[in-house]
Design a protein around this motif. Sequence first.
Motif, mmCIF file in Angstrom:
data_model
loop_
_atom_site.group_PDB
_atom_site.id
_atom_site.type_symbol
_atom_site.label_atom_id
_atom_site.label_comp_id
_atom_site.label_asym_id
_atom_site.label_seq_id
_atom_site.Cartn_x
_atom_site.Cartn_y
_atom_site.Cartn_z
ATOM 1 N N UNK A 22 0.838 -1.195 0.000
ATOM 2 C CA UNK A 22 0.000 0.000 0.000
ATOM 3 C C UNK A 22 0.877 1.250 0.000
ATOM 4 N N UNK A 23 0.269 2.367 -0.351
ATOM 5 C CA UNK A 23 0.991 3.640 -0.341
ATOM 6 C C UNK A 23 1.521 3.951 1.051
ATOM 7 N N UNK A 24 0.727 3.726 2.054
ATOM 8 C CA UNK A 24 1.119 4.035 3.435
ATOM 9 C C UNK A 24 2.276 3.151 3.886
ATOM 10 N N UNK A 25 2.203 1.860 3.585
ATOM 11 C CA UNK A 25 3.266 0.937 3.996
ATOM 12 C C UNK A 25 4.574 1.255 3.284
ATOM 13 N N UNK A 26 4.489 1.615 2.002
ATOM 14 C CA UNK A 26 5.689 1.892 1.219
ATOM 15 C C UNK A 26 6.445 3.116 1.662
ATOM 16 N N UNK A 27 5.816 3.989 2.441
ATOM 17 C CA UNK A 27 6.489 5.204 2.921
ATOM 18 C C UNK A 27 7.249 5.000 4.223
ATOM 19 N N UNK A 28 7.040 3.882 4.870
ATOM 20 C CA UNK A 28 7.634 3.675 6.194
ATOM 21 C C UNK A 28 9.124 3.364 6.103
ATOM 22 N N UNK A 29 9.881 3.924 7.051
ATOM 23 C CA UNK A 29 11.307 3.623 7.121
ATOM 24 C C UNK A 29 11.531 2.138 7.357
ATOM 25 N N UNK A 30 10.669 1.525 8.147
ATOM 26 C CA UNK A 30 10.815 0.093 8.434
ATOM 27 C C UNK A 30 10.695 -0.735 7.163
ATOM 28 N N UNK A 31 9.813 -0.343 6.242
ATOM 29 C CA UNK A 31 9.674 -1.084 4.984
ATOM 30 C C UNK A 31 10.963 -1.031 4.176
ATOM 31 N N UNK A 32 11.575 0.157 4.101
ATOM 32 C CA UNK A 32 12.805 0.312 3.330
ATOM 33 C C UNK A 32 13.963 -0.418 4.004
ATOM 34 N N UNK A 33 14.155 -0.187 5.300
ATOM 35 C CA UNK A 33 15.324 -0.743 5.995
ATOM 36 C C UNK A 33 15.260 -2.255 6.131
ATOM 37 N N UNK A 34 14.069 -2.805 6.367
ATOM 38 C CA UNK A 34 13.949 -4.247 6.586
ATOM 39 C C UNK A 34 13.983 -5.058 5.291
ATOM 40 N N UNK A 35 13.688 -4.424 4.162
ATOM 41 C CA UNK A 35 13.589 -5.178 2.911
ATOM 42 C C UNK A 35 14.654 -4.837 1.876
ATOM 43 N N UNK A 36 15.335 -3.693 2.038
ATOM 44 C CA UNK A 36 16.329 -3.294 1.035
ATOM 45 C C UNK A 36 17.714 -3.087 1.627
ATOM 46 N N UNK A 37 17.889 -3.442 2.880
ATOM 47 C CA UNK A 37 19.166 -3.220 3.549
ATOM 48 C C UNK A 37 19.760 -4.554 4.014
ATOM 49 N N UNK A 38 21.058 -4.821 3.730
ATOM 50 C CA UNK A 38 21.683 -6.043 4.250
ATOM 51 C C UNK A 38 21.744 -6.005 5.770
ATOM 52 N N UNK A 39 21.609 -7.185 6.394
ATOM 53 C CA UNK A 39 21.575 -7.238 7.856
ATOM 54 C C UNK A 39 22.265 -8.506 8.327
ATOM 55 N N UNK A 40 23.211 -8.338 9.278
ATOM 56 C CA UNK A 40 23.941 -9.463 9.863
ATOM 57 C C UNK A 40 24.551 -10.351 8.775
ATOM 58 N N UNK A 41 25.256 -9.707 7.850
ATOM 59 C CA UNK A 41 25.945 -10.395 6.747
ATOM 60 C C UNK A 41 25.006 -11.124 5.793
ATOM 61 N N UNK A 42 23.717 -10.828 5.888
ATOM 62 C CA UNK A 42 22.754 -11.418 4.960
ATOM 63 C C UNK A 42 22.410 -10.378 3.896
ATOM 64 N N UNK A 43 22.260 -10.805 2.643
ATOM 65 C CA UNK A 43 21.894 -9.847 1.592
ATOM 66 C C UNK A 43 20.489 -9.320 1.810
ATOM 67 N N UNK A 44 20.158 -8.185 1.238
ATOM 68 C CA UNK A 44 18.799 -7.637 1.399
ATOM 69 C C UNK A 44 17.766 -8.562 0.765
ATOM 70 N N UNK A 45 16.557 -8.490 1.281
ATOM 71 C CA UNK A 45 15.477 -9.312 0.735
ATOM 72 C C UNK A 45 15.215 -8.957 -0.727
ATOM 73 N N UNK A 46 15.242 -7.658 -1.037
ATOM 74 C CA UNK A 46 15.029 -7.193 -2.412
ATOM 75 C C UNK A 46 16.104 -6.185 -2.789
ATOM 76 N N UNK A 47 16.393 -6.114 -4.070
ATOM 77 C CA UNK A 47 17.177 -5.025 -4.634
ATOM 78 C C UNK A 47 16.257 -4.216 -5.539
ATOM 79 N N UNK A 48 16.515 -2.926 -5.661
ATOM 80 C CA UNK A 48 15.620 -2.088 -6.465
ATOM 81 C C UNK A 48 15.613 -2.513 -7.925
ATOM 82 N N UNK A 49 16.682 -3.188 -8.374
ATOM 83 C CA UNK A 49 16.768 -3.598 -9.778
ATOM 84 C C UNK A 49 16.276 -5.021 -10.022
#
Length: 415
Positions: A22-49
């Motif tokens: 949703x538009x509201x969910x896509x604006x949240x910092x948590x959506x961006x950081x949890x899905x597009x940012x590597x964490x604990x040596x794990x690759x991000x869930x998604x890449x923008x490309x």
Amino acid sequence: MSKRIAKTISSKEDLDFLLNLTEEEGQKLSFISENFCPFENKPPRFNVYDIITIPEDYYGPTGHRNKKPFVTTVGKWVFNKVFIERDLFDLFHYINKPINKKTFGKINKVISYAVVEDKIPLEAMSRYILKTQKFQPYSTILAPAISIGCMQIPKQIRPLREKLLKKYEKEIANNDPAVSSLIEKELLSKCKEILKDDDFMDLIKAGSRITWDNNFKNMYVYRGAVKESDPKKGGYSIIKSNFADGISKEDYADFANSLTGGPYSRAKKTEVGGAWEKMFVRAFQHLRVLPEGTDCGTKRTLPIVLTNDNISDWMYSYIVENGKLIELTSDVAPKYIGKKVNMRFSGLCESPKGICSKCAGHLFNRIDLNEVGIASYAMCSVIKNISMKAFHDGVVRLTDIEKDYGLNKVFGLED
């Protein structure tokens, strides 16, 4: 640096997650950081490309959902869901191209025209602007402003830099800015080759605030030509160091002097620009645009060749075509690109009481601004703001004045 390979989103869990965004969910910092940012040596869930196929009936407002599947990237999907689908669908439908500086500028222009022409409410533009501001800090998650590759650049290009400085030793000693520019271009060309697969290049390719010939060059490559801050002395100095390696003792005095250039320009030229603004208002405060529909009936026109570069300056002016007046709106503008037209122009108005609405163009009546004389300071403000921006960018650039600012550039006319 390994070449990045886009993966195709295929798991049901990931597809359901993205398709139901949703538009509201896509604006949240948590959506961006949890899905597009590597964490604990794990690759991000998604890449923008990463690639995703959108099934039918998943995009668009009710009654205008997509009737066929289409292929896009995860980044473009999130952008359209957050920025376009709700308020701007009628203008853009789905933007399936990289959202770089050029595309972003076109989007902003189309939205501005749509508000002026009453195609969308002002509230839609307001929501769009607020969302862009909210997304600004997310850029460092989606595209790093620094990388290991960047930090290795000074060492990797040092042999080439020393070779070029030796080759042009005489010109550098004479503080020749043209030769310094040649050195910069060759060094930056080598950097592009080295960093072509680096994540950092996303910001450069996007045309973001980190500029290749200013921020990156000064930090990792070569400070280059710097205009003397003392207007009486004039000329240039060539600083051969960069910030990552540190400023050499030979360059230190010139570097220290260069720090005064931006603040001086910001202070002194702001003073001059402010004085010109007041002078313009005093000189032109009597000018006003007459009510909508007024026409002095002049036969005088200004011949203009409309191009992609200058057409925005003539929007909402009137073209004289076969004895009729045609307002240059966003709907008719495309068919006049590359054509020579006869334009009604405020400087040619023959009305004794002000500027008639046909010579002034429809913009002022559209935005309910009739006392145009008090808005004349805007011309000086443009020049003043350019001077103020020198505070952030001290790069010396070479410009062909005739090519960039001649009659053909501004009016589409031959010299």
